[in-house]
Design a protein around this motif. Structure first.
Motif, PDB file in Angstrom:
ATOM      1  N   ARG A  47       0.830  -1.213   0.000  1.00  0.00           N
ATOM      2  CA  ARG A  47       0.000   0.000   0.000  1.00  0.00           C
ATOM      3  C   ARG A  47       0.860   1.258   0.000  1.00  0.00           C
ATOM      4  N   LYS A  48       0.500   2.228  -0.822  1.00  0.00           N
ATOM      5  CA  LYS A  48       1.272   3.471  -0.934  1.00  0.00           C
ATOM      6  C   LYS A  48       1.300   4.232   0.382  1.00  0.00           C
ATOM      7  N   ASP A  49       0.192   4.232   1.126  1.00  0.00           N
ATOM      8  CA  ASP A  49       0.170   4.950   2.403  1.00  0.00           C
ATOM      9  C   ASP A  49       1.115   4.310   3.415  1.00  0.00           C
ATOM     10  N   LEU A  50       1.362   3.015   3.284  1.00  0.00           N
ATOM     11  CA  LEU A  50       2.283   2.325   4.185  1.00  0.00           C
ATOM     12  C   LEU A  50       3.734   2.602   3.793  1.00  0.00           C
ATOM     13  N   LYS A  51       3.998   2.696   2.500  1.00  0.00           N
ATOM     14  CA  LYS A  51       5.360   2.955   2.015  1.00  0.00           C
ATOM     15  C   LYS A  51       5.949   4.227   2.606  1.00  0.00           C
ATOM     16  N   ILE A 103       6.697  -5.308  12.532  1.00  0.00           N
ATOM     17  CA  ILE A 103       7.815  -4.491  13.003  1.00  0.00           C
ATOM     18  C   ILE A 103       7.743  -3.172  12.246  1.00  0.00           C
ATOM     19  N   ASP A 104       7.832  -2.068  12.962  1.00  0.00           N
ATOM     20  CA  ASP A 104       7.869  -0.731  12.364  1.00  0.00           C
ATOM     21  C   ASP A 104       6.686  -0.497  11.421  1.00  0.00           C
ATOM     22  N   ASN A 105       5.500  -0.848  11.872  1.00  0.00           N
ATOM     23  CA  ASN A 105       4.253  -0.656  11.117  1.00  0.00           C
ATOM     24  C   ASN A 105       4.105  -1.546   9.893  1.00  0.00           C
ATOM     25  N   LEU A 106       4.998  -2.510   9.694  1.00  0.00           N
ATOM     26  CA  LEU A 106       4.891  -3.445   8.574  1.00  0.00           C
ATOM     27  C   LEU A 106       4.495  -4.808   9.131  1.00  0.00           C
ATOM     28  N   TYR A 107       3.286  -5.230   8.791  1.00  0.00           N
ATOM     29  CA  TYR A 107       2.709  -6.454   9.343  1.00  0.00           C
ATOM     30  C   TYR A 107       2.642  -7.564   8.302  1.00  0.00           C
ATOM     31  N   GLU A 110       0.939  -7.730   4.402  1.00  0.00           N
ATOM     32  CA  GLU A 110       0.902  -6.391   3.799  1.00  0.00           C
ATOM     33  C   GLU A 110       1.308  -6.416   2.323  1.00  0.00           C
ATOM     34  N   CYS A 111       2.026  -7.472   1.922  1.00  0.00           N
ATOM     35  CA  CYS A 111       2.457  -7.630   0.516  1.00  0.00           C
ATOM     36  C   CYS A 111       1.838  -8.883  -0.099  1.00  0.00           C
ATOM     37  N   GLY A 112       0.712  -9.336   0.451  1.00  0.00           N
ATOM     38  CA  GLY A 112       0.056 -10.525  -0.076  1.00  0.00           C
ATOM     39  C   GLY A 112      -0.033 -11.640   0.948  1.00  0.00           C
ATOM     40  N   ASP A 113      -0.678 -12.713   0.552  1.00  0.00           N
ATOM     41  CA  ASP A 113      -0.947 -13.836   1.462  1.00  0.00           C
ATOM     42  C   ASP A 113       0.303 -14.570   1.949  1.00  0.00           C
ATOM     43  N   LEU A 114       1.419 -14.420   1.259  1.00  0.00           N
ATOM     44  CA  LEU A 114       2.642 -15.146   1.620  1.00  0.00           C
ATOM     45  C   LEU A 114       3.698 -14.232   2.229  1.00  0.00           C
ATOM     46  N   SER A 115       3.276 -13.071   2.694  1.00  0.00           N
ATOM     47  CA  SER A 115       4.244 -12.111   3.233  1.00  0.00           C
ATOM     48  C   SER A 115       4.254 -12.103   4.755  1.00  0.00           C
TER      49      SER A 115
END
Length: 163
Positions: A47-51, A103-107, A110-115
């Motif tokens: 997501r762009k808002d997460l980047k 970690i650091d707002n990245l869950y 967030e990049c798909g089912d395998l992330s």
């Protein structure tokens, strides 16, 4: 006479201060810790808002020597270091087994089912959870965000019975 007593008092204080530091260091060891999410930062699926909240180079924590006590797990080292560095970390537990959700707002996912988050020690990805892996002196612990169940990190997971 007064100077002698002051000298003795200073000597006693310095002696106790030295003993206190020696006791504090007893059992402490060091390892290296690093946390990165380059794969996520480079993905269009994030997501762009997460980047905008993630470091542009994907490095959340540069390689850093950290102290640990004998018997501590990878999870405990990560948890303590993230707290000291003011970096958000969230984990869930099944019994004593920790799972790093974010970690650091990245869950996870967030990049798909395998992330999600994976760790390696000395370049190898252990087959045990981070709360079960005991850190050893000199270990290099790396946390990587994967967008493809480790394939983007050079890991191939095979089903049981596959060669």
């Amino acid at each position: 006479m007064k100077k002698i007593w002051i000298g003795i008092l200073i000597l006693i204080c310095v002696s106790f201060a030295g003993c206190g530091n020696a006791h504090k260091q007893e059992g402490q060891k060091t390892c290296t810790l690093m946390v990165e999410c380059r794969n996520a930062v480079e993905k269009d699926s994030l997501r762009k808002d997460l980047k905008e909240f993630l470091p542009t180079d994907g490095v959340i924590l540069k390689e850093k020597k950290v102290s640990f006590q004998s018997g501590e797990s990878v999870y405990k080292v990560l948890e303590r270091t993230m707290k000291e560095e003011g970096i958000l970390m969230e984990a869930s537990f099944t019994g004593d087994i920790a799972y790093i959700e974010g970690i650091d707002n990245l869950y996870e996912f967030e990049c798909g089912d395998l992330s999600g988050w994976m760790y390696c020690v000395n370049g190898k990805y252990p087959n045990v959870g981070c709360s079960s892996y005991t850190v050893k002196e000199g270990d290099v612990i790396e946390w990587h965000y994967t967008c493809d169940l480790g394939k983007d990190l050079g890991q191939e997971y095979k089903k049981q019975g596959e060669e």
